[in-house]
Write a protein that holds these residues in place. Structure first.
Motif, PDB file in Angstrom:
ATOM      1  N   ASN A 342       0.802  -1.234   0.000  1.00  0.00           N
ATOM      2  CA  ASN A 342       0.000   0.000   0.000  1.00  0.00           C
ATOM      3  C   ASN A 342       0.830   1.277   0.000  1.00  0.00           C
ATOM      4  O   ASN A 342       0.277   2.372   0.067  1.00  0.00           O
ATOM      5  CB  ASN A 342      -0.937   0.008   1.214  1.00  0.00           C
ATOM      6  CG  ASN A 342      -0.181  -0.054   2.523  1.00  0.00           C
ATOM      7  OD1 ASN A 342       0.960  -0.513   2.555  1.00  0.00           O
ATOM      8  ND2 ASN A 342      -0.801   0.376   3.604  1.00  0.00           N
ATOM      9  N   GLU A 345       0.041   3.664  -3.033  1.00  0.00           N
ATOM     10  CA  GLU A 345      -1.248   4.346  -2.915  1.00  0.00           C
ATOM     11  C   GLU A 345      -1.196   5.441  -1.855  1.00  0.00           C
ATOM     12  O   GLU A 345      -1.778   6.520  -2.027  1.00  0.00           O
ATOM     13  CB  GLU A 345      -2.355   3.341  -2.576  1.00  0.00           C
ATOM     14  CG  GLU A 345      -2.671   2.354  -3.686  1.00  0.00           C
ATOM     15  CD  GLU A 345      -3.103   3.037  -4.979  1.00  0.00           C
ATOM     16  OE1 GLU A 345      -3.818   4.067  -4.899  1.00  0.00           O
ATOM     17  OE2 GLU A 345      -2.716   2.571  -6.064  1.00  0.00           O
ATOM     18  N   LEU A 346      -0.501   5.193  -0.750  1.00  0.00           N
ATOM     19  CA  LEU A 346      -0.366   6.215   0.294  1.00  0.00           C
ATOM     20  C   LEU A 346       0.440   7.406  -0.211  1.00  0.00           C
ATOM     21  O   LEU A 346       0.155   8.554   0.123  1.00  0.00           O
ATOM     22  CB  LEU A 346       0.297   5.608   1.536  1.00  0.00           C
ATOM     23  CG  LEU A 346      -0.553   4.617   2.330  1.00  0.00           C
ATOM     24  CD1 LEU A 346       0.288   3.953   3.429  1.00  0.00           C
ATOM     25  CD2 LEU A 346      -1.762   5.300   2.957  1.00  0.00           C
ATOM     26  N   LYS A 348       0.612   8.453  -3.356  1.00  0.00           N
ATOM     27  CA  LYS A 348      -0.274   9.225  -4.237  1.00  0.00           C
ATOM     28  C   LYS A 348      -1.299  10.014  -3.424  1.00  0.00           C
ATOM     29  O   LYS A 348      -1.627  11.151  -3.771  1.00  0.00           O
ATOM     30  CB  LYS A 348      -0.985   8.284  -5.207  1.00  0.00           C
ATOM     31  CG  LYS A 348      -0.112   7.732  -6.307  1.00  0.00           C
ATOM     32  CD  LYS A 348      -0.950   7.166  -7.448  1.00  0.00           C
ATOM     33  CE  LYS A 348      -1.867   6.083  -6.982  1.00  0.00           C
ATOM     34  NZ  LYS A 348      -2.741   5.570  -8.046  1.00  0.00           N
ATOM     35  N   LYS A 349      -1.785   9.415  -2.349  1.00  0.00           N
ATOM     36  CA  LYS A 349      -2.765  10.108  -1.502  1.00  0.00           C
ATOM     37  C   LYS A 349      -2.155  11.378  -0.904  1.00  0.00           C
ATOM     38  O   LYS A 349      -2.805  12.437  -0.862  1.00  0.00           O
ATOM     39  CB  LYS A 349      -3.228   9.174  -0.385  1.00  0.00           C
ATOM     40  CG  LYS A 349      -4.239   9.808   0.564  1.00  0.00           C
ATOM     41  CD  LYS A 349      -4.587   8.866   1.697  1.00  0.00           C
ATOM     42  CE  LYS A 349      -5.515   9.536   2.714  1.00  0.00           C
ATOM     43  NZ  LYS A 349      -5.785   8.656   3.877  1.00  0.00           N
ATOM     44  N   LYS A 352      -1.947  13.897  -3.629  1.00  0.00           N
ATOM     45  CA  LYS A 352      -3.287  14.326  -4.038  1.00  0.00           C
ATOM     46  C   LYS A 352      -3.897  15.290  -3.021  1.00  0.00           C
ATOM     47  O   LYS A 352      -4.477  16.315  -3.385  1.00  0.00           O
ATOM     48  CB  LYS A 352      -4.178  13.096  -4.202  1.00  0.00           C
ATOM     49  CG  LYS A 352      -5.552  13.384  -4.793  1.00  0.00           C
ATOM     50  CD  LYS A 352      -6.390  12.110  -4.862  1.00  0.00           C
ATOM     51  CE  LYS A 352      -5.767  11.073  -5.752  1.00  0.00           C
ATOM     52  NZ  LYS A 352      -6.615   9.867  -5.909  1.00  0.00           N
ATOM     53  N   THR A 353      -3.782  14.962  -1.723  1.00  0.00           N
ATOM     54  CA  THR A 353      -4.406  15.768  -0.674  1.00  0.00           C
ATOM     55  C   THR A 353      -3.521  16.911  -0.200  1.00  0.00           C
ATOM     56  O   THR A 353      -4.006  17.844   0.439  1.00  0.00           O
ATOM     57  CB  THR A 353      -4.778  14.892   0.530  1.00  0.00           C
ATOM     58  OG1 THR A 353      -3.579  14.303   1.086  1.00  0.00           O
ATOM     59  CG2 THR A 353      -5.729  13.781   0.121  1.00  0.00           C
ATOM     60  N   ASP A 357      -0.989  12.038   6.435  1.00  0.00           N
ATOM     61  CA  ASP A 357      -1.799  11.450   7.505  1.00  0.00           C
ATOM     62  C   ASP A 357      -0.995  10.362   8.212  1.00  0.00           C
ATOM     63  O   ASP A 357      -0.313   9.557   7.573  1.00  0.00           O
ATOM     64  CB  ASP A 357      -3.083  10.839   6.944  1.00  0.00           C
ATOM     65  CG  ASP A 357      -4.024  11.898   6.395  1.00  0.00           C
ATOM     66  OD1 ASP A 357      -4.304  12.852   7.130  1.00  0.00           O
ATOM     67  OD2 ASP A 357      -4.451  11.764   5.239  1.00  0.00           O
ATOM     68  N   GLU A 393      -2.720   7.396 -13.100  1.00  0.00           N
ATOM     69  CA  GLU A 393      -2.435   8.616 -12.330  1.00  0.00           C
ATOM     70  C   GLU A 393      -0.939   8.911 -12.235  1.00  0.00           C
ATOM     71  O   GLU A 393      -0.551   9.972 -11.741  1.00  0.00           O
ATOM     72  CB  GLU A 393      -3.004   8.490 -10.916  1.00  0.00           C
ATOM     73  CG  GLU A 393      -4.516   8.497 -10.848  1.00  0.00           C
ATOM     74  CD  GLU A 393      -5.026   8.528  -9.424  1.00  0.00           C
ATOM     75  OE1 GLU A 393      -5.934   9.320  -9.148  1.00  0.00           O
ATOM     76  OE2 GLU A 393      -4.505   7.754  -8.592  1.00  0.00           O
TER      77      GLU A 393
END
Length: 736
Positions: A342, A345-346, A348-349, A352-353, A357, A393
């Motif tokens: 993961n 994906e983290l 990219k998150k 993106k944000t 976190d 992406e």
């Protein structure tokens, strides 16, 4: 290359060489102030991509306003969500120390204030007043009860009235007894209410007194802190909530340790601590994360067991590389990044944000921290293509592709740069300097590495291996400089360390365990050339290819394919043969034959199309019944029109057949047929070059099938074609 005696005369050069495209892309990516312009750096290991990337980043100017310290503090309104506060770089530790001193000073002064004799007298006076009023109320109840013949007793549930005289119930009526008792109990209840009100009133007065004293101590400290951090709104909010909490729980500050241990949390000051989460007092522009598991990248919350329960708090929030690199650059290795399911994906998150976190597993959820950095991924071209094709992406967040080439042009500029690089490495490592001929030998070896006379390798790690080992041999010889012979010895010593398999194969030729003829002629038999790789070592070896033809309708049968030992590219090369035969030999009658093609003594599989020309020569030999010279080996792929196309590994293939001939006996007429367009790839070792110059070994360059067949058979191609057509006609008639 400019002439010099040794590299001490050459100006040292520590820059990147021959990578203009990559440098241009890198500079664009680093200068572009856009969160989507993160960078993917591609290239082979040893090309200098990592070293250059770090240097390029270090040369960039950093916007110091982006560099911040971050602290986590207790959230008095929602303890599960610690508050993140940012400070200018280096000021976070100052805030932590300031708050530690503030709490320590408050603890001392609060203790002093509540141990003051005046406070104790005031508190005791209030308690005495309470006891006096309490006793007064209870006395009135007792006296009234006594008048009615009842005495007052206390119990766990309140007050009860009992007759003074045991015969009292007999002296009055039951109705009167119950009425009197009920009246007294109601009176007692009223007294209890009054006592409760009195107790609350006294308690409130005590609290107000404590609060007044606490404010006298606490407020000046908090006001001073607010003044100091007046430009930081988050700190002001925190200090206001801190003041309110301290005043509410001020008794915690003056209770002795036994009371704290028995009644309250002994570590009551924990919530007043500051977690210096990220300190950039000594900011590093670039963070290289070698183990990009999620916790290492995005931070984590640590836990501990207490009495069998899992516990944590805001002081156990640990930063990740994203936090440490915030405001600068984060370098990640793609092959390591993709090991964790993961992490991608983290990542990219976060992009993106625009925030990082930290997962708290439901115990605490720290406030996210804004992210403002540039990410540089370092990986292979294969992984770049893989991510590009499977994640739409990817290009949204990594718009800059920095592609390091594995070769560069062989020109004076690059050769001089290599000389400067060698000079720099000699100075840096305190090595002997290299003579001009030694540098020239390294450049020649660089050319051999890419197998192209017009190119040089950009694998500077391998060039450094020659310098490292050459310096050792120069030291052993007691030589003042690293000379050509030391570089040659380093090259040969390395070859000796890794060429065991090649020697075993050469031995099999000597013993004739592997059947190869290098003299005479044979029908349908030819020596093809292949390249084997055993890790770092790559070498060429001749392979006997045989073709048998007969009437039938199977067409060309690839025995390797039938045995499931043929790769897709080799299969394609064999199928092209049918196209060539159809166009050149079957215009007046249908093509009908069985032709069996085999790589003899092949046990490891075959792939590639560089043997397709050899297979066609052997096929034409079998059809025409004209023998092929065994002293000439061939390589090259063909197209359906009979043109010979370039192939790879030319130097290794030529050298492989040369050494086979050498072991079995050089005759002076042996050689190799290669595609004419491969001439620039003839970067051969000194021994083979010398043998060619002395005409002990030969290179034949051809453009078409016809040229090669005439060299191999000493016959005109028209004769070979006519004989082949005659046989194919017979095969066609047999089929009818």
């Amino acid at each position: 290359m400019k002439k010099f005696k040794n590299t001490s005369e050459v100006e040292p050069y520590d820059g990147i060489i021959g990578q203009e495209r990559a440098v241009s892309a890198m500079q664009l990516g680093l200068k572009m102030n856009n969160p989507a312009y993160n960078i993917y750096v591609s290239g082979d290991c040893g090309s200098g991509r990592i070293t250059y990337t770090i240097k390029a980043i270090q040369s960039q100017q950093i916007d110091e306003s982006k560099i911040k310290d971050w602290c986590y503090v207790y959230n008095f309104k929602d303890p599960r969500c610690p508050v993140a506060i940012d400070f200018p770089a280096g000021k976070g530790s100052e805030f932590k120390e300031y708050m530690e001193d503030l709490i320590e000073s408050l603890t001392e002064e609060i203790n002093d204030a509540f141990e003051n004799e005046e406070y104790e007298l005031t508190k005791n006076k209030l308690l005495q007043t309470y006891e006096y009023e309490k006793e007064k109320l209870l006395k009135s109840v007792r006296n009234y009860g006594k008048e009615k013949g009842f005495k007052l007793k206390s119990s766990s549930s309140g007050f009860i009235f009992m007759p003074i005289n045991d015969n009292y119930e007999d002296e009055i009526s039951a109705e009167e007894f119950c009425q009197t008792k009920k009246e007294l109990e109601e009176m007692a209840i009223q007294v209890l209410y009054k006592l409760k009100e009195l107790e609350e009133r006294v308690k409130q007065v005590v609290i107000e007194t404590e609060n007044q004293i606490g404010k006298l101590v606490v407020v000046p400290y908090i006001e001073a802190a607010k003044k100091k951090y007046s430009d930081n709104k988050k700190v002001i909010n925190y200090l206001e909530e801190l003041e309110e909490n301290i005043l509410e729980y001020i008794y915690m500050f003056y209770l002795d340790e036994d009371d704290l241990k028995d009644k309250y949390d002994k570590n009551y000051t924990l919530k007043y601590e500051v977690n210096l989460f990220v300190s950039n007092e000594n900011f590093s522009k670039v963070i290289v994360e070698n183990d990009p598991r999620p916790s290492n990248l995005f931070g984590k919350v640590e836990y501990e067991y207490q009495n069998g329960n899992l516990k944590t708090d805001f002081t156990k929030i640990i930063p990740g590389s994203f936090h440490k690199a915030n405001g600068g650059y984060l370098v990640l290795y793609v092959d390591q990044l993709l090991r964790y399911a993961n992490t991608w994906e983290l990542l990219k998150k976060a992009l993106k944000t625009g925030q990082i976190d930290i997962e708290g597993q439901g115990f605490i959820n720290p406030m996210p921290i804004p992210v403002d950095l540039k990410i540089i991924l370092i990986g292979s071209r294969y992984l770049y293509s893989l991510i590009y094709n499977y994640d739409p992406e990817f290009m949204k967040y990594f718009k800059v592709f920095v592609d390091f080439d594995d070769e560069m042009d062989k020109n004076e500029k690059n050769e001089d740069a290599i000389s400067g690089f060698i000079s720099y490495q000699c100075e840096k490592n305190n090595y002997r300097h290299l003579t001009y001929d030694a540098v020239k030998q390294i450049i020649n070896q660089s050319m051999r590495m890419v197998e192209d006379k017009s190119k040089l390798s950009t694998n500077f790690n391998k060039l450094m291996d020659m310098i490292d080992e050459g310096n050792l041999y120069a030291e052993i010889d007691g030589s003042k400089y690293i000379e050509k012979r030391h570089i040659e010895k380093a090259i040969q010593a390395k070859k000796y360390r890794i060429d065991k398999i090649e020697e075993k194969i050469d031995e099999s030729y000597k013993r004739e365990n592997t059947l190869i003829d290098i003299t005479g002629k044979q029908v349908g038999v030819i020596n093809g050339l292949s390249v084997l790789s055993t890790g770092e070592h790559t070498f060429g070896k001749p392979s006997r290819i045989t073709v048998s033809t007969a009437c039938g309708s199977k067409g060309i049968v690839n025995i390797e394919r039938e045995a499931k030992m043929s790769g897709s590219i080799h299969n394609k090369g064999v199928l092209i043969l049918e196209g060539y035969l159809a166009e050149n030999f079957a215009q007046e009658f249908p093509l009908s034959l069985n032709a069996y093609i085999c790589f003899e003594q092949n046990y490891g599989g075959v792939d590639g199309d560089s043997a397709s020309s050899a297979e066609l020569y052997a096929l034409l030999s079998s059809l025409s019944n004209i023998g092929i010279k065994q002293n000439i080996a061939v390589t090259g792929s063909i197209n359906q029109k009979g043109q010979i196309q370039v192939v790879g590994g030319i130097p290794k293939k030529v050298e492989g057949f040369y050494y086979c001939c050498k072991h079995k006996g050089l005759t002076g007429d042996q050689g190799v047929i290669i595609p004419a367009n491969n001439e620039n790839n003839l970067v051969l070792c000194d021994e083979v070059e010398e043998a060619i110059r002395n005409e002990k070994f030969h290179i034949y360059k051809v453009n078409r099938i016809e040229e090669a067949m005439e060299i191999l058979t000493d016959e005109k191609f028209n004769i070979i074609k006519e004989l082949s057509i005659e046989k194919l006609k017979k095969y066609s008639e047999y089929k009818k």
